[in-house]
Design a protein around this motif. Structure first.
Motif, PDB file in Angstrom:
ATOM      1  N   THR A   1     -77.937 -45.478  56.877  1.00  0.00           N
ATOM      2  CA  THR A   1     -78.400 -46.900  57.550  1.00  0.00           C
ATOM      3  C   THR A   1     -78.303 -48.111  56.877  1.00  0.00           C
ATOM      4  O   THR A   1     -77.697 -49.110  57.328  1.00  0.00           O
ATOM      5  CB  THR A   1     -79.742 -46.740  58.187  1.00  0.00           C
ATOM      6  OG1 THR A   1     -80.121 -45.451  58.750  1.00  0.00           O
ATOM      7  CG2 THR A   1     -80.541 -47.908  58.950  1.00  0.00           C
TER       8      THR A   1
ATOM      9  N   CYS B   1     -75.916 -48.175  54.366  1.00  0.00           N
ATOM     10  CA  CYS B   1     -74.909 -48.524  54.190  1.00  0.00           C
ATOM     11  C   CYS B   1     -73.963 -49.259  55.312  1.00  0.00           C
ATOM     12  O   CYS B   1     -73.235 -50.124  55.186  1.00  0.00           O
ATOM     13  CB  CYS B   1     -73.884 -47.350  54.050  1.00  0.00           C
ATOM     14  SG  CYS B   1     -74.200 -46.689  52.253  1.00  0.00           S
ATOM     15  N   ILE B   2     -74.387 -48.620  56.808  1.00  0.00           N
ATOM     16  CA  ILE B   2     -74.116 -49.430  57.966  1.00  0.00           C
ATOM     17  C   ILE B   2     -74.472 -50.671  57.930  1.00  0.00           C
ATOM     18  O   ILE B   2     -73.528 -51.582  58.293  1.00  0.00           O
ATOM     19  CB  ILE B   2     -74.551 -48.571  59.020  1.00  0.00           C
ATOM     20  CG1 ILE B   2     -73.750 -47.214  59.047  1.00  0.00           C
ATOM     21  CG2 ILE B   2     -74.360 -49.274  60.136  1.00  0.00           C
ATOM     22  CD1 ILE B   2     -74.444 -46.148  60.117  1.00  0.00           C
ATOM     23  N   LYS B   3     -75.619 -51.107  57.422  1.00  0.00           N
ATOM     24  CA  LYS B   3     -76.116 -52.439  57.514  1.00  0.00           C
ATOM     25  C   LYS B   3     -75.206 -53.325  56.710  1.00  0.00           C
ATOM     26  O   LYS B   3     -74.720 -54.643  56.781  1.00  0.00           O
ATOM     27  CB  LYS B   3     -77.558 -52.545  57.333  1.00  0.00           C
ATOM     28  CG  LYS B   3     -78.366 -52.157  58.378  1.00  0.00           C
ATOM     29  CD  LYS B   3     -79.971 -52.355  57.813  1.00  0.00           C
ATOM     30  CE  LYS B   3     -80.603 -52.028  58.991  1.00  0.00           C
ATOM     31  NZ  LYS B   3     -82.240 -52.238  58.866  1.00  0.00           N
TER      32      LYS B   3
ATOM     33  N   VAL C   1     -72.120 -52.787  55.727  1.00  0.00           N
ATOM     34  CA  VAL C   1     -70.888 -52.719  56.304  1.00  0.00           C
ATOM     35  C   VAL C   1     -70.743 -53.830  57.293  1.00  0.00           C
ATOM     36  O   VAL C   1     -69.859 -54.584  57.358  1.00  0.00           O
ATOM     37  CB  VAL C   1     -70.222 -51.460  56.559  1.00  0.00           C
ATOM     38  CG1 VAL C   1     -68.946 -51.604  57.424  1.00  0.00           C
ATOM     39  CG2 VAL C   1     -70.041 -50.493  55.562  1.00  0.00           C
ATOM     40  N   LYS C   2     -71.881 -53.995  58.130  1.00  0.00           N
ATOM     41  CA  LYS C   2     -71.964 -55.033  59.156  1.00  0.00           C
ATOM     42  C   LYS C   2     -71.991 -56.308  58.508  1.00  0.00           C
ATOM     43  O   LYS C   2     -71.213 -57.151  58.931  1.00  0.00           O
ATOM     44  CB  LYS C   2     -73.022 -54.553  60.026  1.00  0.00           C
ATOM     45  CG  LYS C   2     -72.795 -53.483  61.062  1.00  0.00           C
ATOM     46  CD  LYS C   2     -74.163 -53.568  61.872  1.00  0.00           C
ATOM     47  CE  LYS C   2     -73.813 -52.373  62.960  1.00  0.00           C
ATOM     48  NZ  LYS C   2     -75.102 -52.088  63.617  1.00  0.00           N
ATOM     49  N   MET C   3     -72.771 -56.495  57.607  1.00  0.00           N
ATOM     50  CA  MET C   3     -73.025 -57.794  57.055  1.00  0.00           C
ATOM     51  C   MET C   3     -71.512 -58.247  56.363  1.00  0.00           C
ATOM     52  O   MET C   3     -71.062 -59.468  56.524  1.00  0.00           O
ATOM     53  CB  MET C   3     -73.972 -57.877  56.107  1.00  0.00           C
ATOM     54  CG  MET C   3     -75.347 -57.719  56.467  1.00  0.00           C
ATOM     55  SD  MET C   3     -76.854 -57.853  55.416  1.00  0.00           S
ATOM     56  CE  MET C   3     -76.331 -57.876  53.901  1.00  0.00           C
TER      57      MET C   3
ATOM     58  N   LEU D   1     -68.349 -57.268  57.116  1.00  0.00           N
ATOM     59  CA  LEU D   1     -67.688 -57.851  58.356  1.00  0.00           C
ATOM     60  C   LEU D   1     -67.915 -58.664  58.968  1.00  0.00           C
ATOM     61  O   LEU D   1     -66.870 -59.587  59.467  1.00  0.00           O
ATOM     62  CB  LEU D   1     -67.613 -56.464  59.160  1.00  0.00           C
ATOM     63  CG  LEU D   1     -66.813 -55.109  58.611  1.00  0.00           C
ATOM     64  CD1 LEU D   1     -66.798 -53.912  59.768  1.00  0.00           C
ATOM     65  CD2 LEU D   1     -65.497 -55.195  58.300  1.00  0.00           C
ATOM     66  N   CYS D   2     -69.192 -59.177  59.090  1.00  0.00           N
ATOM     67  CA  CYS D   2     -69.369 -60.483  59.793  1.00  0.00           C
ATOM     68  C   CYS D   2     -69.172 -61.620  58.906  1.00  0.00           C
ATOM     69  O   CYS D   2     -68.877 -62.774  59.469  1.00  0.00           O
ATOM     70  CB  CYS D   2     -70.999 -60.380  60.314  1.00  0.00           C
ATOM     71  SG  CYS D   2     -71.278 -59.250  61.515  1.00  0.00           S
ATOM     72  N   LYS D   3     -69.397 -61.635  57.617  1.00  0.00           N
ATOM     73  CA  LYS D   3     -68.911 -62.586  56.864  1.00  0.00           C
ATOM     74  C   LYS D   3     -67.341 -63.056  56.734  1.00  0.00           C
ATOM     75  O   LYS D   3     -67.043 -64.164  56.685  1.00  0.00           O
ATOM     76  CB  LYS D   3     -69.387 -62.317  55.503  1.00  0.00           C
ATOM     77  CG  LYS D   3     -70.824 -62.473  55.147  1.00  0.00           C
ATOM     78  CD  LYS D   3     -70.961 -62.390  53.818  1.00  0.00           C
ATOM     79  CE  LYS D   3     -72.648 -62.410  53.647  1.00  0.00           C
ATOM     80  NZ  LYS D   3     -73.009 -62.530  52.197  1.00  0.00           N
TER      81      LYS D   3
END
Length: 162
Positions: free
Chosen positions: A149, A151-153, A155-157, A159-161
């Motif tokens: 969880t 790691c996924i957060k 990765v999302k952060m 990718l969003c930046k």
């Protein structure tokens, strides 16, 4: 002696022996009834099957040895065999056999209890061990889930930046 008289005497002895066999087999039913309690319906069913089988056995003997003809001395011979066995052997036989079988069953039951006790303990210990490992596996699953969880957060952060 005439061959016919010898044949009739042998037939009479076979009918006496048939009476002894019938009573002997019925004694085994009595022994089983002493060891295992039966209800009235079950006893009636057993008796019906027993007497039906006895009728078939007597008919078979009559058919083989006397062409199926029923003679009174045959009935008297069977009754004589039954009565002699009943008076001389039956009561003691049923008592001795039921006592012996009961004692053998008790000994086997005790042996079974001795065997089952360690098996029961082993199963209880296996249950505790599996419970311990289930708890450890559950903790590992929760740890891995939490790490994934995170790691996924991350990765999302990332990718969003971009």
């Amino acid at each position: 002696m005439s061959q016919d008289i010898v044949q009739e005497a042998v037939f009479f002895l076979h009918s006496v022996f048939m009476g002894v066999i019938i009573t002997f087999v019925y004694d085994w039913f009595l022994i089983i009834r002493k060891l295992i309690k039966h209800g009235a319906i079950w006893i009636s069913l057993e008796d019906f099957v027993f007497w039906f089988a006895c009728g078939l056995g007597v008919f078979n003997m009559l058919y083989r040895e006397n062409n199926g003809i029923l003679r009174w001395f045959t009935v008297i011979g069977a009754m004589l065999g039954m009565a002699c066995y009943k008076w001389l052997v039956s009561k003691k036989f049923v008592q001795i056999m039921s006592t012996c079988i009961y004692k053998i069953m008790r000994i086997l039951f005790r042996i079974l209890q001795i065997i089952v006790k360690p098996v029961n303990w082993l199963l209880k210990m296996l249950g505790k061990i599996t419970k311990f490992f289930r708890k450890k596996i559950k903790k590992c699953q929760n740890y891995i889930k939490n790490r994934l969880t995170v790691c996924i957060k991350v990765v999302k952060m990332v990718l969003c930046k971009h």
